[in-house]
Design an enzyme around this catalytic site. Sequence first.
Site, short mmCIF file in Angstrom:
data_model
loop_
_atom_site.label_atom_id
_atom_site.label_comp_id
_atom_site.label_asym_id
_atom_site.label_seq_id
_atom_site.Cartn_x
_atom_site.Cartn_y
_atom_site.Cartn_z
N ALA A 45 0.02 2.96 7.25
CA ALA A 45 0.23 4.37 7.62
C ALA A 45 -1.07 5.14 7.73
O ALA A 45 -1.08 6.30 8.11
CB ALA A 45 1.14 5.04 6.60
N ASN A 71 0.82 -1.20 0.00
CA ASN A 71 0.00 0.00 0.00
C ASN A 71 0.86 1.26 0.00
O ASN A 71 1.00 1.92 -1.02
CB ASN A 71 -0.94 -0.01 1.20
CG ASN A 71 -2.26 0.67 0.91
OD1 ASN A 71 -2.32 1.68 0.23
ND2 ASN A 71 -3.35 0.11 1.42
N ASP A 72 1.43 1.57 1.13
CA ASP A 72 2.15 2.84 1.29
C ASP A 72 3.39 2.92 0.40
O ASP A 72 3.76 4.01 -0.03
CB ASP A 72 2.54 3.04 2.75
CG ASP A 72 1.33 2.96 3.66
OD1 ASP A 72 0.32 3.61 3.36
OD2 ASP A 72 1.38 2.22 4.67
N VAL A 73 4.04 1.79 0.13
CA VAL A 73 5.30 1.81 -0.62
C VAL A 73 5.08 2.01 -2.12
O VAL A 73 6.05 2.13 -2.88
CB VAL A 73 6.11 0.52 -0.39
CG1 VAL A 73 6.51 0.40 1.07
CG2 VAL A 73 5.35 -0.71 -0.86
#
Length: 460
Positions: free
Chosen positions: A429, A388-390
Amino acid sequence: MSANSVALAYLTAAVLFIFALKGLSSPMSARRGNLFGMSGMGIAVLTTLTVTHNVVYILISIIVGGSIGAVIARRIQMTAMPELVAAMHSLVGLAAVLIAMAAFNNPLAYGIGATLHASNRIELFIGTFVGAITFTGSIIAFGKLSGKLGSKPLRFAGQHWFNLLLGVLMIAFGIAFFVTQSWIPFLIMTAIAMLIGVLLIMPIGGADMPVVISMLNSYSGWAAAGIGFTLNNNMLIIAGSLVGSSGAILSYIMCKAMNRSFFNVILGGFGGGAADAGADAGGEQKVYRSGSADDAAFLMGNADSVIIVPGYGLAVARAQHAINEMSKLLTAKGVKVRYAIHPVAGRMPGHMNVLLAEAEVPYEQVVEMDEINNDFADTDVVLVIGANDVVNPAAKNDKASPIYGMPILEVYKARTVLVVKRSMATGYAGLDNELFYLDKTMMVFGDAKKVIEDIIKSLA
């Protein structure tokens, strides 16, 4: 054993530890590195047994602790490895505190002498407070990583000033201990250090937890080294210094991968101010495109190149073996398949590498972020599984985003993006992901393992 024989044995163990760290720097040599590390620790333990008079007690402790460790190692799932590492760090910190207390209570038994010299008191102070911070900080990290405490940062007004006050008080009581050699300031100093450990980790959000893991690893090493000086044990000093320095270097690498300074991670974290998934700042529902596993199989089966981006969702679904089987089918069809690994993917450094190695994914297919980012623009299909965040483009184009400036896998440059997720929920996050709403992106909802198995059926 003579003093020279003991020194030689400890030196041999230290050299093996260095070889272990070298081996663990690459998945291809990690097994050899583990063997070096275990051999070095075996030599260190056997040597220690020859110079102590409490062999029976130590052997009983080794049997009990080893049995517990063996049971945990056999039962632990790969998804729970990050919190297990945090739990192990807490035990190292607690051991440092208990050894310091024992040495303070009876210095003669540890070969220090009838009284503590000034250098001994300084070493005890440093080893104790670093160990205490490591102990409680690792417990909080365990709670966050296991989901028992939640991943969101917990902050309060005046937090940094309060932490500074606690730090000053801890040093003040440490000085009082140094001067008076009394139990009261020593215990108060230890209690304050434990409270600092809690307050340092609680405000850190989920996206920064990989850095926290490596940071606590470093703390545990320095705690061991500090106690090694107190006990005049060269092996403990060397091993602790190796762990402490390697953990510090890894923390720096993680911070660089996230475009964060080490002090910013300690003083705060990601995770605040995220919008609800699927809605923009004004509350308007965003539009995304969804498809089936058959659609995904058709797109990948007719592509020339596919890059797979694994994330924590892959680990949760235990889909690593299925994804390797899918890769083999695509390769048999002439598709070039690779895996793109972000340095902080998962819950700890190297989490995805270990996961793929467990499924026997060929090492040459696993490529790090810096090496593969330039290839996304020429890639037909990117399959994002549980990440997701990466892969969030907000890190590149949204200056208001908490992750702005964080290096990401530039998945959005590919011709087609497939995202396997259970829902449109935010990542660790707590941030919505712009990638999901691009015209080139197709969402495939469902359990990662089930989706991949359906893709395999379509490809076959």
